[in-house]
Design a protein around this motif. Structure first.
Motif, PDB file in Angstrom:
ATOM      1  N   LYS A 105       0.789  -1.230   0.000  1.00 56.43           N
ATOM      2  CA  LYS A 105       0.000   0.000   0.000  1.00 56.43           C
ATOM      3  C   LYS A 105       0.821   1.281   0.000  1.00 56.43           C
ATOM      4  O   LYS A 105       0.412   2.269  -0.623  1.00 56.43           O
ATOM      5  N   VAL A 106       1.954   1.329   0.666  1.00 58.59           N
ATOM      6  CA  VAL A 106       2.624   2.605   0.931  1.00 58.59           C
ATOM      7  C   VAL A 106       4.059   2.603   0.411  1.00 58.59           C
ATOM      8  O   VAL A 106       4.811   1.640   0.613  1.00 58.59           O
ATOM      9  N   ALA A 107       4.412   3.721  -0.221  1.00 55.43           N
ATOM     10  CA  ALA A 107       5.788   3.944  -0.665  1.00 55.43           C
ATOM     11  C   ALA A 107       6.286   5.270  -0.124  1.00 55.43           C
ATOM     12  O   ALA A 107       5.647   6.308  -0.339  1.00 55.43           O
ATOM     13  N   ILE A 108       7.393   5.224   0.597  1.00 51.03           N
ATOM     14  CA  ILE A 108       8.077   6.461   0.989  1.00 51.03           C
ATOM     15  C   ILE A 108       9.194   6.681  -0.024  1.00 51.03           C
ATOM     16  O   ILE A 108      10.150   5.896  -0.090  1.00 51.03           O
ATOM     17  N   ILE A 109       9.055   7.710  -0.825  1.00 45.77           N
ATOM     18  CA  ILE A 109      10.044   8.015  -1.854  1.00 45.77           C
ATOM     19  C   ILE A 109      10.931   9.142  -1.348  1.00 45.77           C
ATOM     20  O   ILE A 109      10.446  10.188  -0.930  1.00 45.77           O
ATOM     21  N   ARG A 110      12.237   8.884  -1.373  1.00 43.79           N
ATOM     22  CA  ARG A 110      13.184   9.925  -0.973  1.00 43.79           C
ATOM     23  C   ARG A 110      13.978  10.354  -2.199  1.00 43.79           C
ATOM     24  O   ARG A 110      14.540   9.525  -2.913  1.00 43.79           O
ATOM     25  N   LYS A 111      13.994  11.660  -2.407  1.00 44.00           N
ATOM     26  CA  LYS A 111      14.771  12.238  -3.499  1.00 44.00           C
ATOM     27  C   LYS A 111      15.934  13.007  -2.885  1.00 44.00           C
ATOM     28  O   LYS A 111      15.724  13.948  -2.117  1.00 44.00           O
ATOM     29  N   GLY A 112      17.147  12.589  -3.193  1.00 44.86           N
ATOM     30  CA  GLY A 112      18.304  13.201  -2.560  1.00 44.86           C
ATOM     31  C   GLY A 112      18.377  12.798  -1.099  1.00 44.86           C
ATOM     32  O   GLY A 112      18.016  11.686  -0.719  1.00 44.86           O
ATOM     33  N   LYS A 113      18.793  13.720  -0.239  1.00 45.96           N
ATOM     34  CA  LYS A 113      18.978  13.387   1.174  1.00 45.96           C
ATOM     35  C   LYS A 113      17.773  13.727   2.043  1.00 45.96           C
ATOM     36  O   LYS A 113      17.538  13.058   3.053  1.00 45.96           O
ATOM     37  N   LYS A 114      16.994  14.757   1.659  1.00 49.79           N
ATOM     38  CA  LYS A 114      16.003  15.253   2.616  1.00 49.79           C
ATOM     39  C   LYS A 114      14.593  15.427   2.072  1.00 49.79           C
ATOM     40  O   LYS A 114      13.685  15.738   2.829  1.00 49.79           O
ATOM     41  N   LYS A 115      14.384  15.245   0.789  1.00 50.05           N
ATOM     42  CA  LYS A 115      13.046  15.461   0.238  1.00 50.05           C
ATOM     43  C   LYS A 115      12.264  14.149   0.224  1.00 50.05           C
ATOM     44  O   LYS A 115      12.691  13.179  -0.406  1.00 50.05           O
ATOM     45  N   TYR A 116      11.123  14.153   0.926  1.00 48.08           N
ATOM     46  CA  TYR A 116      10.319  12.946   1.047  1.00 48.08           C
ATOM     47  C   TYR A 116       8.946  13.131   0.407  1.00 48.08           C
ATOM     48  O   TYR A 116       8.372  14.230   0.427  1.00 48.08           O
ATOM     49  N   TYR A 117       8.437  12.047  -0.114  1.00 47.36           N
ATOM     50  CA  TYR A 117       7.101  12.008  -0.716  1.00 47.36           C
ATOM     51  C   TYR A 117       6.426  10.710  -0.280  1.00 47.36           C
ATOM     52  O   TYR A 117       7.099   9.686  -0.088  1.00 47.36           O
ATOM     53  N   LEU A 118       5.127  10.761  -0.128  1.00 43.12           N
ATOM     54  CA  LEU A 118       4.381   9.590   0.296  1.00 43.12           C
ATOM     55  C   LEU A 118       3.433   9.147  -0.815  1.00 43.12           C
ATOM     56  O   LEU A 118       2.557   9.913  -1.223  1.00 43.12           O
ATOM     57  N   GLY A 119       3.628   7.934  -1.304  1.00 41.70           N
ATOM     58  CA  GLY A 119       2.754   7.367  -2.316  1.00 41.70           C
ATOM     59  C   GLY A 119       1.844   6.322  -1.708  1.00 41.70           C
ATOM     60  O   GLY A 119       2.301   5.467  -0.941  1.00 41.70           O
ATOM     61  N   ILE A 120       0.558   6.389  -2.021  1.00 40.44           N
ATOM     62  CA  ILE A 120      -0.430   5.461  -1.467  1.00 40.44           C
ATOM     63  C   ILE A 120      -1.129   4.761  -2.635  1.00 40.44           C
ATOM     64  O   ILE A 120      -1.747   5.413  -3.493  1.00 40.44           O
ATOM     65  N   TYR A 121      -1.033   3.451  -2.638  1.00 45.34           N
ATOM     66  CA  TYR A 121      -1.646   2.663  -3.716  1.00 45.34           C
ATOM     67  C   TYR A 121      -3.122   2.476  -3.416  1.00 45.34           C
ATOM     68  O   TYR A 121      -3.510   2.098  -2.314  1.00 45.34           O
TER      69      TYR A 121
END
Length: 410
Positions: A391-407
């Motif tokens: 269900k859940v993806a924590i995507i990190r771009k670089g060192k500090k930028k986070y995004y939350l993906g929910i299926y």
């Protein structure tokens, strides 16, 4: 070390109205009050140092009263730069009930509402019984008023000082309250109450202020990325609070330990020594988080926060519950998706990368991780098998930028 000496060591004494107060604090037995207006439905961590100060006094044998300003909240304490927006009576009543429940549960204080007496005062009586005791020059000299004279202050705001003074008088006469405590920005209001009681009754009462707790740059303590850290765990989770304290400034963490925890002096001094020798171990930060979260939310919530923190950034992330991750990442950019996708396309479609070119560069350089797994193949697909509980993806771009993906299944 006496109680007053310890409070001074902890940096909790800014000013007192009478040297005699030191003796009275050491002796115990004072009934005192601390006030807050119900402008929100929860206290935040910026309030916590003054409320924990009141709790220290309670533990030492004093009797605390929390005054929630259902009356003064309709007026608003003058801000340094502008008038506060008016809040409806319905919202204030709701906030009052929430604050009362919160303070009774956490601190065990008696709670009163100043609307119960301020709402009964007729205007002519207000002027005759109270207004005549306030010299205009005296009021204009108070810092909270003086700072607003150049840009303007309404009579409504100007009256706040008198209303707060009436509160002190009422609690003195009806609850035998002889001390008011508050932040240093309340000094003018507190001393006005002390003076009103002296003029009306001839009695000596006391005021005590505490320094406002701040960050190293002097700005208000208690916000993370502009958002308040609330004491209500439904508004700020224990994990979010844990991260807030873990990321406290190294130069301020010992001050926070002194002001916000009930750890003994010797233990804080030992933590300070370790912190100076090895700040990278963050022992002082962890102790700060442990003490505050355990006091507010309980040991189980603290342990859950530590577990979440350790798992989120390791291969243990797949042991977590998807809904717990969603709750604790509610303030990061989020998106939903319904199908397996080429990673490059997903990054562009969800505005994580501005173009397919940037997406490919980020992937091949190892700057994209999903649930702590580094993706370096530009042909990689993202599907449910890559997700926590599908269900859940924590995507990190670089060192500090986070995004939350929910299926979301179709």
């Amino acid at each position: 070390m006496t109680l007053f000496e310890e409070l001074t060591w902890r940096g909790l004494i800014d000013n007192i109205t009478d040297p005699e107060l030191e003796k009275k604090i050491n002796e115990g037995g004072l009934t005192f009050y601390i006030g807050t207006d119900p402008t929100g439905d929860s206290l935040h961590i910026g309030h916590y140092s003054t409320f924990s100060m009141a709790f220290r006094l309670k533990k030492a044998g004093h009797n605390p009263i929390l005054l929630v300003g259902g009356g003064t909240g309709l007026i608003g304490d003058p801000k340094p730069s502008a008038e506060r927006p008016m809040i409806t009576k319905e919202q204030l009543d709701y906030n009052y009930k929430k604050l009362r429940q919160q303070v009774e549960n956490i601190f065990g204080f008696e709670v009163v509402n100043n609307y119960d007496w301020l709402g009964e005062i007729h205007f002519i009586d207000y002027l005759r019984d109270y207004g005549k005791f306030f010299n205009l020059n005296y009021m204009l000299n108070k810092e909270t008023v003086k700072s607003r004279l150049d840009i303007g202050i309404t009579y409504t705001e100007f009256s706040y000082m008198i209303l707060q003074s009436i509160d002190f008088l009422h609690l003195h006469e009806n609850k035998k309250c002889n001390l008011q405590i508050g932040g240093s920005d309340q000094w003018g209001n507190i001393t006005s109450g002390v003076e009103l009681i002296r003029k009306k009754t001839g009695n000596v009462v006391y005021g005590l202020t505490m320094p406002l707790i701040t960050k190293a740059d002097g700005t208000k303590f208690g916000k993370s990325e502009g958002k308040a850290i609330w004491l209500d765990k439904e508004k700020t989770t224990s994990y979010e609070m844990y991260q807030f304290f873990l990321n406290s400034e190294d130069s301020k963490v010992i001050e926070y330990l002194k002001k916000l925890t009930f750890l003994p002096v010797s233990e804080i001094e030992e933590l300070e020594k370790k912190h100076l020798e090895h700040p990278e171990y963050r022992e002082a930060h962890k102790a700060l988080a442990c003490e505050v979260i355990t006091f507010l939310h309980g040991k189980e919530e603290y342990e859950k926060a530590v577990q979440m923190s350790e798992a989120l950034f390791s291969d243990k992330i797949f042991t977590l519950k998807a809904n717990d991750i969603i709750d604790n990442f509610k303030d990061v950019p989020s998106f939903t998706f319904t199908n397996s996708s080429l990673l490059v396309d997903l990054l562009v479609e969800k505005n994580i990368c501005s173009s397919k070119r940037e997406a490919r560069e980020m992937i091949t350089s190892g700057a994209i991780t999903i649930n702590n797994v580094k993706f370096t193949d530009i042909e990689a697909m993202i599907s449910q098998e890559n997700l926590v509980e599908n269900k859940v993806a924590i995507i990190r771009k670089g060192k500090k930028k986070y995004y939350l993906g929910i299926y979301e299944s179709i």
